[in-house]
Scaffold this active site. Structure first.
Site, PDB file in Angstrom:
ATOM      1  N   LYS B  87       0.665  -1.281  -0.024  1.00 50.26           N
ATOM      2  CA  LYS B  87       0.064   0.009  -0.027  1.00 50.26           C
ATOM      3  C   LYS B  87       0.938   1.268  -0.167  1.00 50.26           C
ATOM      4  O   LYS B  87       0.379   2.455  -0.432  1.00 50.26           O
ATOM      5  CB  LYS B  87      -0.976  -0.061   1.076  1.00 50.26           C
ATOM      6  CG  LYS B  87      -1.966  -1.211   1.131  1.00 50.26           C
ATOM      7  CD  LYS B  87      -3.158  -1.077   0.138  1.00 50.26           C
ATOM      8  CE  LYS B  87      -3.773  -2.256   0.283  1.00 50.26           C
ATOM      9  NZ  LYS B  87      -5.047  -2.086  -0.668  1.00 50.26           N
ATOM     10  N   GLU B 109     -10.119   5.407   2.418  1.00 52.89           N
ATOM     11  CA  GLU B 109     -10.791   4.444   3.141  1.00 52.89           C
ATOM     12  C   GLU B 109      -9.826   3.299   3.368  1.00 52.89           C
ATOM     13  O   GLU B 109      -8.946   3.307   2.676  1.00 52.89           O
ATOM     14  CB  GLU B 109     -11.995   4.000   1.960  1.00 52.89           C
ATOM     15  CG  GLU B 109     -11.429   2.962   0.905  1.00 52.89           C
ATOM     16  CD  GLU B 109     -10.266   3.483  -0.026  1.00 52.89           C
ATOM     17  OE1 GLU B 109     -10.416   4.892  -0.242  1.00 52.89           O
ATOM     18  OE2 GLU B 109      -9.575   2.750  -0.362  1.00 52.89           O
ATOM     19  N   SER B 378       2.139  -9.571  -0.645  1.00 56.31           N
ATOM     20  CA  SER B 378       1.846  -8.154  -0.460  1.00 56.31           C
ATOM     21  C   SER B 378       1.889  -7.411   0.949  1.00 56.31           C
ATOM     22  O   SER B 378       2.041  -6.315   1.014  1.00 56.31           O
ATOM     23  CB  SER B 378       0.239  -7.797  -1.131  1.00 56.31           C
ATOM     24  OG  SER B 378      -0.512  -8.756  -0.133  1.00 56.31           O
TER      25      SER B 378
HETATM   26  C1  LIG Z   1      -1.368  -6.854   2.771  1.00 56.22           C
HETATM   27  C2  LIG Z   1      -2.622  -6.649   1.819  1.00 56.22           C
HETATM   28  N1  LIG Z   1      -2.583  -7.540   0.684  1.00 56.22           N
HETATM   29  C3  LIG Z   1      -3.698  -7.394  -0.235  1.00 56.22           C
HETATM   30  C4  LIG Z   1      -4.439  -6.047  -0.049  1.00 56.22           C
HETATM   31  C5  LIG Z   1      -5.742  -6.122  -0.877  1.00 56.22           C
HETATM   32  O1  LIG Z   1      -5.608  -4.951  -1.816  1.00 56.22           O
HETATM   33  P1  LIG Z   1      -5.175  -5.095  -3.295  1.00 56.22           P
HETATM   34  O2  LIG Z   1      -6.237  -6.108  -3.999  1.00 56.22           O
HETATM   35  O3  LIG Z   1      -5.623  -3.549  -3.809  1.00 56.22           O
HETATM   36  O4  LIG Z   1      -3.830  -5.365  -3.249  1.00 56.22           O
HETATM   37  C6  LIG Z   1      -4.667  -5.568   1.198  1.00 56.22           C
HETATM   38  C7  LIG Z   1      -5.682  -4.564   1.509  1.00 56.22           C
HETATM   39  O5  LIG Z   1      -5.977  -4.010   2.385  1.00 56.22           O
HETATM   40  C8  LIG Z   1      -3.483  -5.786   2.009  1.00 56.22           C
HETATM   41  O6  LIG Z   1      -3.256  -5.019   3.177  1.00 56.22           O
END
Ligand SMILES: Cc1ncc(COP(=O)(O)O)c(C=O)c1O
Lengths: 262, 421
Positions: B87, B109, B378
């Site tokens: 993020k 948000e 992520s």
């Molecule tokens: C660690 C992590 N991975 C994935 C996501 C999912 O979001 P996005 O599909 O936009 O990557 C989030 C959302 O809060 C997150 O905190």
């Protein structure tokens, strides 16, 4: 000229300003919302703006959001709504009903079918606040074909050239949003410059031959009075719903009369 | 990926109330200028490096590769970003844009709270006022993040309307923006919303895939054969996938949250198995979980960050074109995948990211030993400590909580008597 504009111009000959009262279809029940619309029409509302609820109404403030969510505890159908309010349109030929909703439920129903059914039911105007003019090519074509008016919104922060463009393309009436923010008393403090409403309306008027409706934040008699001579329709939404929530139809009608019976 | 006037095939676009027109145009113009301004890009790269620690490594998982006996498994370590998730890439980018536009306040948000934390961090650093909308249910699920956001000086507003999750937080952020557009920027956290947000967020996140291109060449001499990412709103998936979109030999798999089952209300599966349908809401056209009448419906996932009713128009488009394969992982498979990574590689993954792991672990054993896969990790899992402890039914965790509470209360009492004395 559009059927709605004709109606507004004719009625304006005998009234300084017309009333448009807003009702959420299905709140608190379908039956009760229809009775409430009937009462408003009996009491001389020139227009009813019927809101078909959507789960995510982003242009609305807490009062209307809560009503929409309550209404959606039942399963509501667009088709039944059109039938129900079409019946009211027939029963009260002196008034007009326009349909307001958000794009998604209408899109899922089918925009072409929607416009065709509106024409059949005598619902002459459509307000979809999350459908900007540019994205509405299909809807505009269907409306042209069936003699229905898509109602566009303008706001105090609409740039000058865009204002001129929207005003010159206005059909039925132009919905002039009176201030920044969402409908009703908001959780959010609008910090935009307090626009001089009359000046704003005059500048729209110079671009538009269509009648002007004004809404967002109207709740007192003086506000309606100040609009006379500058606008054609005063739109009463959250304030009416607040009154209705407080004391039912009786309190709602009392507010309506206080604002419009003069 | 360049949009066609905000559209990706039939998805995307800009469906917002008229009041937001000017602000949206301002963002469109500022973004177009900024991305073509070498000084902006240089500043962006410097901030990514100095503040967030980029580039993040590409880590080879030797033990897991042996465990499955198939594909060579690599992780892209977005968990090592400052704040513990990808993020940050986007927030740093949009934060610089806010400064460029001269706005003073930021609205965001958040679902898991990861985007909220990243936003609160950057706002503190840039001296911006910050308001975070968060579904009341998510506030409960992710309280540690709420605590830190507030400590960082942000105002966290729990949204009690509707389903009380990410979608309602997004609605409320849009309402705030409608009132405060002159001073405030809406810093959306994923590749959703009206144009240019999907394109812009994907642009800022694409640093993930760009780095993987270089790292894979350096570490194993070619591009990966297959990429995996979890898909909530779609930003970490866009970030990893889009730089490879024209490299047709690179396969891509997006993993959605299967939750507890495929019944409505039990999952957040929008794309795989056609559980979602086309809709237009929250500013954009995409695939949403909705009923026949077009009302958006409740979703579920063990991970708040994937618990979302819509999905990026970019991902929806690429899935429809067949460029991305979509699949899903169930809550319990996700916890298993999380445990497996912990035990074998000494890495604590976020539950969101564990979906990508679960998806990849299903395929890995049957893949040949000369295939290389990259899984986007992520985020890190520290924030999920309470939820994972519960999912694993850790026997001693409740004792810890009871002791903590007792101690907390004792401490409060002592401070109170000290004050009175
Ligand atoms: C660690 C992590 N991975 C994935 C996501 C999912 O979001 P996005 O599909 O936009 O990557 C989030 C959302 O809060 C997150 O905190």
């Amino acid at each position: 000229m559009s059927q709605l504009a004709n109606y507004i111009n004719a009625k304006r000959e005998s009234k300084p300003i017309l009333s448009m009262t807003h009702v959420v279809y299905g709140y608190p029940t379908v039956e009760e919302s229809l009775t409430w619309m009937g009462t408003l029409l009996e009491n001389g509302a020139d227009f009813i703006e019927v809101q078909f609820p959507f789960s995510d109404p982003v242009a609305d403030g807490p009062t209307i959001v809560a009503a929409c969510h309550k209404a959606l505890e039942q399963t509501l159908s667009v088709e039944q709504c059109l039938k129900d309010i079409g019946q009211l349109a027939k029963n009260y030929p002196e008034s007009r009903l326009v349909l307001m909703s958000y794009l998604n439920p209408m899109y899922r129903y089918g925009l072409d079918k929607l416009v065709e059914r509106c024409a059949e039911e005598g619902i002459l105007g459509l307000i979809l606040p999350d459908l900007p003019y540019e994205q509405a090519g299909g809807l505009r074509a269907a409306c042209d074909k069936h003699g229905i008016d898509p109602v566009w919104l303008v706001t105090p922060v609409t740039p000058k050239d865009r204002m001129a463009f929207l005003a010159s393309n206005a059909q039925g009436f132009l919905y002039c949003v009176a201030r920044s923010g969402v409908t009703g008393n908001s959780n959010h403090e609008g910090e935009g410059a307090q626009t001089e409403l009359q000046h704003y309306l005059a500048s729209i008027k110079s671009d538009s031959s269509a009648p002007l409706g004004v809404g967002f934040g109207l709740r007192r008699r003086e506000q309606i009075k100040e609009l006379e001579g500058h606008a054609d329709i005063a739109i009463l939404g959250s304030a009416l719903l607040d009154a209705y929530n407080q004391g039912g139809q009786e309190t709602g009608i009392a507010l309506f009369k206080e604002l419009f019976s003069h | 990926m360049q949009s066609d006037n905000g559209y990706y095939g039939e998805f995307g676009g800009s469906y917002i109330p008229e009041i937001l027109y000017s602000s949206q145009q301002q963002i469109l113009n500022a973004y177009e200028e900024a991305k073509n301004d070498p000084a902006f890009i240089a500043e962006l790269k410097q901030q990514w490096q100095e503040y967030s620690g980029r580039p993040t490594p590409l880590t080879f998982c030797k033990n897991l590769t042996e465990h499955f006996g198939g594909a060579q498994i690599y992780l892209k370590r977005e968990d090592l970003n400052h704040s513990g998730a990808h993020k940050m890439n986007n927030v740093i980018g949009q934060g610089l844009l806010v400064k460029r536009m001269g706005k003073k306040r930021v609205i965001a948000e958040t679902g898991a709270g990861q985007h909220g934390i990243a936003t609160a961090l950057v706002c503190a650093r840039l001296g911006l006022e910050c308001t975070i909308y968060m579904g009341a249910k998510d506030v409960k699920r992710q309280y540690p993040n709420v605590f830190w956001m507030e400590q960082l000086g942000a105002t966290v507003v729990p949204v009690t309307e509707g389903s009380q999750t990410l979608r309602d937080a997004l609605d409320e952020a849009l309402r705030d923006w409608s009132s405060t557009h002159e001073d405030s920027h809406y810093l959306i956290g994923t590749t959703c919303g009206c144009a240019p947000f999907p394109e812009m967020v994907a642009f800022f996140q694409s640093v993930i895939g760009e780095e993987v291109k270089e790292q894979s060449k350096a570490q194993f001499g070619r591009y990966p054969d297959k990429l995996y990412a979890c898909v909530g709103g779609g930003s970490n998936a866009c970030g990893l996938f889009l730089p490879f979109v024209d490299d047709k030999d690179v396969e891509m798999v997006g993993v959605e949250a299967g939750g507890k089952g495929t019944k409505l209300g039990e999952h957040s599966i929008r794309l795989s198995h056609n559980l979602g349908t086309p809709g237009i809401a929250q500013g954009f056209a995409s695939i949403f979980i909705q009923d026949d009448a077009g009302q958006l419906q409740e979703t579920h996932s063990i991970s708040a960050g994937l618990d979302y009713v819509g999905v990026s128009p970019i991902i929806a488009h690429l899935a429809k074109e067949g460029r991305i394969n979509m699949t899903y992982a169930m809550d319990d498979e996700v916890v298993d995948a999380c445990t497996l990574l912990l035990k074998n590689e000494g890495i604590i993954p976020a539950l969101e990211s564990s979906h990508a792991l679960a998806g990849a672990f299903k395929d890995a054993p049957s893949m040949s030993k000369d295939t290389h896969i990259v899984i986007n990790l992520s985020g890190r899992g520290d924030k999920d400590i309470f939820n994972v402890a519960k999912a694993l039914q850790d026997p001693t965790f409740p004792d810890f909580l009871n002791d903590y509470l007792e101690d907390y209360e004792k401490d409060t009492l002592i401070k109170k008597t000290e004050k009175e004395a």
